[in-house]
Design a protein around this motif. Structure first.
Motif: not given
Length: 433
Positions: A58-62, A93-95, A215-216
């Motif tokens: 949540f932190y990186w997205r917000d 870095y996922a998906g 994000e990483i």
């Protein structure tokens, strides 16, 4: 990827270190971490990485939402109400479509995070009610980390000096004028106090910096948790080496700041500047947040005559590596906010561990705070080993001069933990709870 090898027994041996933390120095020279390698320590740090990664998702997205969309909104009442667009934003870095797939899971927001956002600690209700009831992820913690990086400026790299350049100011000026194009009052204020707006823009750039950093780290921690569950990470050095490998694998990830205003992108810090994740985000973050930060409000006086804080910012020592989480949990950035967030996402084995070693449910926050401290000593060990790999020599180098250089490097790094506030002594003991 670069491994931190375990030092073979037949290599040249240096005389024992005379450092106060000689055992820790020798452990680092053998490819280990500052944290002793025990199954209990491994279980604690991996469990905490998982519990940290979910709110971090949540932190990186917000942080990116605030940097890119909220920007200079003078009344950002809803900046913590993350829109669907950013919950579905794909982690790079996922998906299946990842630039480099670190975590084998999905690229969108973690299912545990979405479930918590829907019900919180209370019950299902509109986001705004959860927000007003403070039944949500504590984004204040993320902002405290960002402000620590902003306050402790000038820690190497080219990102921070660029914020004072004429080019940055020109890019920021375009974005500010576009943002307030239809707001004559704010345009008038900007003309009167341009530096105020530029400084706020710098803060937004640090929002972006930290968001791109985390994000990483979220998929790194998610993958470590999965590997541990699968029995593929079995020791503290293996956990540390996974982080070391991750550091080198994504060291060149671009750090930038784009703002989206009425459908148009304004590149305040373009990707073309070539600012890289390792030097412009990771190392400043470790220095500002793990080591320095600032005293918790109300515990120290910044009055020069009181002399309760160091004269030089470089001597600040209020981060998690020095935090006393026993009485109040308030050293450095407010770690109790993060501890409260992590409490919701603890893996079952860590809940069982705390239930056996805690003085009750209220004590669990302190216990997981101490586990978090152990885990960050492991991360710091990975940073130290990565720097040694990049700047000096292999641990099994046959040249005695090179081994001496490595030792001098390790001892200089560990010198920072000679302070009485440092918890390096404590984490050597298993009964530090």
């Amino acid at each position: 990827m670069v491994q931190t090898p375990v030092k073979p027994e037949n290599t040249i041996q240096l005389p024992p270190s005379k450092h106060e933390f000689a055992d820790v120095i020798h452990r680092l020279e053998a490819g280990g971490a500052m944290l002793p390698d025990t199954p209990e320590n491994l279980m604690q740090i991996i469990g905490i990485y998982k519990a940290y990664a979910v709110p971090m998702d949540f932190y990186w997205r917000d942080l990116l939402y605030i940097a890119e969309q909220v920007f200079l909104n003078p009344f950002p009442f809803f900046k913590y109400l993350l829109p669907k667009e950013y919950l579905e934003l794909h982690n790079h870095y996922a998906g299946d479509d990842a630039d480099l797939r670190i975590w084998r899971g999905e690229a969108t927001a973690h299912p545990e995070l979405l479930a918590y956002m829907e019900k919180g600690e209370t019950f299902k209700m509109p986001k705004l009610f959860h927000h007003l009831w403070h039944d949500r992820v504590n984004m204040e913690f993320a902002e405290a980390c960002m402000r620590a990086m902003l306050w402790h400026r000038g820690m190497g790299g080219q990102f921070d000096p660029y914020l004072d350049s004429d080019e940055y100011k020109a890019n920021a000026d375009k974005a500010i004028k576009a943002y307030f194009k239809y707001n004559p009052v704010m345009m008038g204020v900007y003309k009167l106090f341009p530096d105020l707006f530029i400084e706020q823009c710098r803060q937004m750039s640090y929002y972006s910096n930290l968001g791109l950093f985390w994000e990483i780290m979220a998929p790194v921690f998610f993958e470590m948790s999965d590997l541990y569950d699968e029995g593929k990470i079995t020791s503290v050095p293996e956990a540390m080496n996974f982080i070391v490998n991750g550091i080198f694998a994504i060291a060149g990830r671009p750090i930038y700041h784009h703002v989206y205003i009425r459908g148009e992108c304004y590149e305040i810090i373009p990707k073309s500047k070539g600012f890289m994740w390792l030097y412009e985000a990771a190392l400043p973050y470790v220095e500002a947040v793990f080591y320095r930060t600032a005293p918790f409000r109300g515990t120290k006086s910044y009055n020069a005559q009181a002399k309760q804080v160091p004269e030089d910012q470089k001597n600040f020592h209020y981060g998690i590596l020095y935090a006393d989480v026993f009485p109040v949990g308030t050293a450095g950035i407010p770690p109790t906010l993060l501890m409260q967030d992590m409490l919701h996402f603890l893996p079952p084995y860590l809940v069982d561990y705390y239930s056996k070693n805690c003085r009750g449910e209220d004590d669990m926050l302190i216990q997981l705070g101490i586990s978090f401290q152990r885990s960050m000593y492991c991360v710091t060990s990975a940073v130290i080993q990565a720097l040694r790999t990049a700047l000096l020599y292999p641990l099994d180098d046959p040249n005695p001069k090179h081994l001496k250089a490595n030792r001098a490097f390790f001892e200089a790094q560990i010198d920072r933990f000679k302070r009485p506030e440092a918890r390096l002594r404590d984490i050597q003991r298993q009964d530090y709870r």
